[in-house]
Write an enzyme that holds these catalytic residues in place. Structure first.
Site, PDB file in Angstrom:
ATOM      1  N   HIS A  10       0.831  -1.205   0.000  1.00 46.78           N
ATOM      2  CA  HIS A  10       0.000   0.000   0.000  1.00 46.78           C
ATOM      3  C   HIS A  10       0.872   1.265   0.000  1.00 46.78           C
ATOM      4  O   HIS A  10       0.440   2.318   0.459  1.00 46.78           O
ATOM      5  CB  HIS A  10      -0.987   0.019   1.177  1.00 46.78           C
ATOM      6  CG  HIS A  10      -2.104  -0.973   1.018  1.00 46.78           C
ATOM      7  ND1 HIS A  10      -3.242  -0.699   0.281  1.00 46.78           N
ATOM      8  CD2 HIS A  10      -2.248  -2.247   1.459  1.00 46.78           C
ATOM      9  CE1 HIS A  10      -4.035  -1.762   0.304  1.00 46.78           C
ATOM     10  NE2 HIS A  10      -3.455  -2.713   1.010  1.00 46.78           N
ATOM     11  N   GLY A  64      -4.473 -12.742  -4.498  1.00 45.76           N
ATOM     12  CA  GLY A  64      -3.706 -11.513  -4.325  1.00 45.76           C
ATOM     13  C   GLY A  64      -2.349 -11.564  -4.995  1.00 45.76           C
ATOM     14  O   GLY A  64      -1.407 -10.902  -4.568  1.00 45.76           O
ATOM     15  N   SER A 117      -4.955 -10.297 -12.505  1.00 49.06           N
ATOM     16  CA  SER A 117      -5.500  -9.285 -13.415  1.00 49.06           C
ATOM     17  C   SER A 117      -4.371  -8.564 -14.148  1.00 49.06           C
ATOM     18  O   SER A 117      -4.432  -8.356 -15.363  1.00 49.06           O
ATOM     19  CB  SER A 117      -6.379  -8.282 -12.658  1.00 49.06           C
ATOM     20  OG  SER A 117      -5.641  -7.627 -11.648  1.00 49.06           O
ATOM     21  N   ASP A 120       1.773  -3.669  -9.540  1.00 48.44           N
ATOM     22  CA  ASP A 120       1.451  -4.997 -10.056  1.00 48.44           C
ATOM     23  C   ASP A 120       1.864  -5.139 -11.517  1.00 48.44           C
ATOM     24  O   ASP A 120       2.557  -6.082 -11.908  1.00 48.44           O
ATOM     25  CB  ASP A 120      -0.047  -5.283  -9.911  1.00 48.44           C
ATOM     26  CG  ASP A 120      -0.466  -5.395  -8.463  1.00 48.44           C
ATOM     27  OD1 ASP A 120       0.421  -5.411  -7.587  1.00 48.44           O
ATOM     28  OD2 ASP A 120      -1.677  -5.454  -8.200  1.00 48.44           O
TER      29      ASP A 120
END
Length: 390
Positions: free
Chosen positions: A35, A127, A131, A175
């Site tokens: 984060h 996680g 995607s 990511d």
């Protein structure tokens, strides 16, 4: 690879017998720095050997048809290559369609479609960025087939934009960057504020990276992820009122934050911002420790990261906390923490190879007893980024 034979059979059943191109797009695991990406801080991810494989054949028209062997019940999904809009009926294929649409908006227009069969070894909802693997995979297919003059960093940015604006998930750059820019046996120290990066060899002599999946799926779009992001942004605005030159939380040291935090009026937002700053500093410290072969210190910083994600950022939950706390009791576990956005998903642990079986046994038994169902384990190698397999 035997499963390519299985994929070829499925491809022929769905789309006919034609010559196909082979691709691999990895998942990613973030060793530390959670984060922090959308807070302008540093992250330390690596691409992993689990990922998404694809067989691809060009078509003569402007339609693409995609089929996932992991989601066979969704059937073949079809979408236009030009002017495509988000559609609930596209389901998982929105990640593919969104990347195509984002490329088109950036001036990279496809002149024909594709038939694509994908098979993923990444567990859904773990996680590990399935995607992002799909988005960067689509970007590489487009570049390979149309010869677009675009480098991987730009493709990564477009893949992120597809997820932000087409899919509606307000993720940071980490990511897609890790998936696209991954390098075997190295993690990437990435400054998400500037996109400056460097590769750092990960030497885990006698140890392995173990991913433990809670098997509690998480849906990021509907989770508190976007809420955490807006909390950090609001807190930043309050501090910018007294320090206007501040652009992102990643620019502050811990001591500088301590002097400024009283300007954040909401105590919850203060905690969120504190995590963003401290996690960024932890990440830099952890990479330095790893490069000095101080694996024990790296493990302690992983532990501290998880505690901060639990207490200050509130994104862990009972499943992730149970796995981490059990891991910390196992002799031979160097460090363990949640990885990814949280709210379910997985932990990442560094475990001595001699302790692997006991590690799995302790976590399997303890987690099942407390949560009511079993976790899953994946021992991952560090992989190259998305590429065509020749």
């Amino acid at each position: 690879m035997k499963f390519f034979d299985d994929m070829q059979k499925v491809f022929e059943e769905k789309f006919g017998a034609v010559e196909t191109q082979k691709y691999f797009s990895p998942g990613r695991v973030n060793l530390i720095g959670e984060h922090t990406d959308y807070n302008g801080g540093n992250v330390f991810p690596c691409a992993i050997s689990l990922g998404t494989y694809a067989l691809v054949a060009p078509r003569s028209d402007s339609v693409s048809r995609v089929y996932s062997m992991n989601l066979a019940d969704k059937g073949v999904i079809e979408f236009p290559m030009n002017g495509c809009k988000y559609n609930n009926e596209y389901d998982w294929a929105n990640y593919v369609a969104g990347t195509v649409a984002t490329f088109e908006q950036a001036g990279y227009k496809a002149t024909h479609g594709f038939d694509i069969v994908v098979y993923g070894t990444l567990p859904a909802g773990a996680g590990l960025s399935s995607s992002a693997a799909m988005e960067v995979l689509t970007a590489v297919i487009l570049k390979e087939n149309f010869g677009f003059d675009i480098d991987m960093v730009e493709m990564v940015k477009l893949a992120q934009k597809a997820e932000n604006e087409f899919v509606g998930m307000n993720c940071g750059i980490m990511d897609q960057f890790a998936v696209g820019m991954g390098k075997k046996d190295c993690a990437i120290l990435l400054d998400c504020n500037t996109l400056k990066y460097r590769y750092s060899p990960v030497k885990l002599d006698g140890c392995s990276i173990v991913i433990t999946n809670t098997n509690k799926p998480h849906s990021l779009v509907t989770s508190a992820y976007n809420e955490r992001r807006s909390q950090c942004e609001h807190a930043l605005k309050e501090v910018q009122a007294v320090k206007p030159e501040l652009k992102a939380w990643g620019e502050l040291s811990n001591a500088e934050f301590d002097e400024l935090e009283h300007n954040i009026t909401d105590p919850i937002e203060r905690l969120r911002a504190r995590h963003a700053v401290r996690e960024n500093q932890r990440t830099l410290e952890a990479v330095s420790a790893l490069e000095k072969n101080d694996i024990e210190k790296f493990g302690q910083l992983m532990h501290d990261s998880h505690v901060s994600l639990c207490e200050d950022y509130d994104v862990t939950g009972v499943e992730l906390d149970t796995l981490a706390e059990l891991a910390w009791t196992v002799e031979g576990c160097i460090g363990s923490r949640m990885t990814g956005a949280g709210f379910g998903g997985s932990t990442v642990s560094i475990v001595k190879n001699s302790a692997l079986e006991n590690f799995k046994k302790v976590l399997q038994e303890g987690y099942t007893k407390k949560i009511g169902y079993a976790p899953s384990f994946y021992v991952a190698d560090i992989s190259d980024g998305t590429h065509r397999i020749v």
